[in-house]
Design an enzyme around this catalytic site. Structure first.
Site, PDB file in Angstrom:
ATOM      1  N   SER A 139     -17.536  62.465  43.125  1.00 19.23           N
ATOM      2  CA  SER A 139     -18.282  61.371  43.782  1.00 19.23           C
ATOM      3  C   SER A 139     -17.315  61.120  45.280  1.00 19.23           C
ATOM      4  O   SER A 139     -16.173  61.312  45.352  1.00 19.23           O
ATOM      5  CB  SER A 139     -18.092  60.055  43.169  1.00 19.23           C
ATOM      6  OG  SER A 139     -18.554  58.928  43.711  1.00 19.23           O
ATOM      7  N   TYR A 152     -14.610  52.602  37.514  1.00 18.57           N
ATOM      8  CA  TYR A 152     -15.356  53.862  37.824  1.00 18.57           C
ATOM      9  C   TYR A 152     -14.435  54.470  38.802  1.00 18.57           C
ATOM     10  O   TYR A 152     -14.152  55.697  38.705  1.00 18.57           O
ATOM     11  CB  TYR A 152     -16.791  53.855  38.151  1.00 18.57           C
ATOM     12  CG  TYR A 152     -17.474  55.058  38.277  1.00 18.57           C
ATOM     13  CD1 TYR A 152     -17.971  55.838  37.431  1.00 18.57           C
ATOM     14  CD2 TYR A 152     -17.567  55.468  39.861  1.00 18.57           C
ATOM     15  CE1 TYR A 152     -18.683  57.056  37.884  1.00 18.57           C
ATOM     16  CE2 TYR A 152     -18.032  56.530  40.112  1.00 18.57           C
ATOM     17  CZ  TYR A 152     -18.724  57.336  39.278  1.00 18.57           C
ATOM     18  OH  TYR A 152     -19.369  58.279  39.615  1.00 18.57           O
ATOM     19  N   LYS A 156     -12.320  58.217  39.174  1.00 16.89           N
ATOM     20  CA  LYS A 156     -12.637  59.445  40.063  1.00 16.89           C
ATOM     21  C   LYS A 156     -11.515  59.860  40.848  1.00 16.89           C
ATOM     22  O   LYS A 156     -11.120  61.003  41.150  1.00 16.89           O
ATOM     23  CB  LYS A 156     -13.803  59.125  40.778  1.00 16.89           C
ATOM     24  CG  LYS A 156     -15.451  59.090  40.208  1.00 16.89           C
ATOM     25  CD  LYS A 156     -15.595  60.346  39.334  1.00 16.89           C
ATOM     26  CE  LYS A 156     -16.707  60.332  38.503  1.00 16.89           C
ATOM     27  NZ  LYS A 156     -17.246  61.707  37.954  1.00 16.89           N
TER      28      LYS A 156
END
Length: 336
Positions: A139, A152, A156
């Site tokens: 991402s 989150y 990543k």
């Protein structure tokens, strides 16, 4: 050549779209996810699209032994593994101080450790064969965290660091195995209807939003050519560039209600009593959600940036040709 492709998080969203794309090539597919209905739907999709064979494994990628056993079973059945796509993840939308330690741990176990577990399982077979391709679905948030998604974003970032270390080790010890990370923009997947949220309104990806098939195209291209990293859309590039050039300004922009908070929510209120998330158990165990989320009307079916990235050699050659033609035309005009 028919390949054996393993996809985690294959029951919905990007993983589902990737599985469908490989099925259309006639590849053998190994689909892993927690939800039974989603897995069955994905398998049916792939068979209808021409997959040479499909095997499903209902498991949680946070369980390393389950992932390793499934990989060994699939490798034995198909005589090895050619491609492994790590896509499974969960998320919690809330200010960092409203996320519990248990929730941080769970998100890290699924997103980061799940990626590590899948990668290690793949390497067990690929290193022995001296070849293979591993792709991490990443991402833009692997480089730039945003408010309301601390758990989150942290995972990543962790995957990006893991990849950097592992890539150098593979180049040293097993260059036949490639490692890619595809950095996604906002994508229209079912996750925004099943994330754990403490926001007042329905979560949404920060526009512009792209369809999961765009993401799948990037994943397959990365695996085919062993690309180190693929930035799927201009939004990904802008996020990364902004974080390099003016990170402090980006902090302040994201701290505003409009840019950092409203952009991640629709106008529709959330009823906590009716909202069911997939952090601890799958939402697609008794219902198949498919690849698309609820934002079809506002999602883009293509990315000009991705197209340009995939056709860079041809574009460079065309630009060179035009430059030479222009120079020749100038030379002729001067001689006249």
């Amino acid at each position: 050549m028919t390949q054996t492709v393993v996809i985690t998080g294959a029951s919905a969203g990007i993983g589902r779209a990737v599985a469908q794309a490989y099925a259309e090539r006639g590849d053998r597919l190994v689909l892993m996810a927690r939800g039974r209905a989603g897995l069955d739907g994905a398998a049916q999709d792939c068979r209808e699209r021409g997959a040479a064979d499909v095997r499903t494994y209902q498991l949680d990628v946070a369980d390393h032994e389950a992932v390793r056993a499934a990989a060994a079973d699939a490798a034995a059945a198909f005589d090895g593994l050619d491609v492994w796509i790590n896509d499974a993840f969960v998320s919690v939308f809330a200010p960092a101080w409203e996320v519990s330690p248990e929730e941080y741990r769970r998100v890290m176990e699924v997103n980061y450790l799940g990626t590590v577990h899948g990668t290690l399982a793949a390497l067990e077979h690929m290193r022995a064969a001296g070849r293979g391709a591993i792709v991490q679905v990443g991402s833009a948030l692997a480089y730039r965290g945003i408010p309301l998604q601390a758990a989150y974003c942290a995972t990543k970032h962790a995957i990006q660091g893991f990849n950097d270390s592992l890539r150098a080790e593979l180049l040293h010890d097993c260059p036949g195995v490639t490692l890619s990370m595809v950095q996604m923009p906002a994508v229209n997947t079912p996750q925004f209807s099943w994330v754990r949220t403490r926001l007042p309104r329905h979560p949404q990806p920060v526009p512009p939003i792209y369809q999961p098939e765009v993401a799948a195209t990037a994943v397959l291209w990365a695996a085919d050519y062993g690309k180190r990293e693929v930035n799927v859309a201009s939004a990904t590039w802008k996020t990364r560039l902004g974080n390099i050039v003016a990170p402090g300004l980006l902090d302040r922009l994201l701290s505003t209600t409009k840019q950092g908070y409203d952009a991640q929510q629709t106008a529709d209120p959330v009823d906590p009593a009716q909202w069911h998330d997939n952090v601890d158990k799958p939402r697609d165990d008794d219902r198949d959600f498919g690849a698309h989320g609820v934002f079809d009307d506002t999602s883009k079916p293509y990315s000009v940036t991705l197209w340009a990235t995939m056709h860079r050699p041809a574009l460079a050659a065309a630009a060179t040709g035009l430059g030479l033609a222009a120079a020749a035309a100038v030379g002729i005009a001067r001689r006249r």
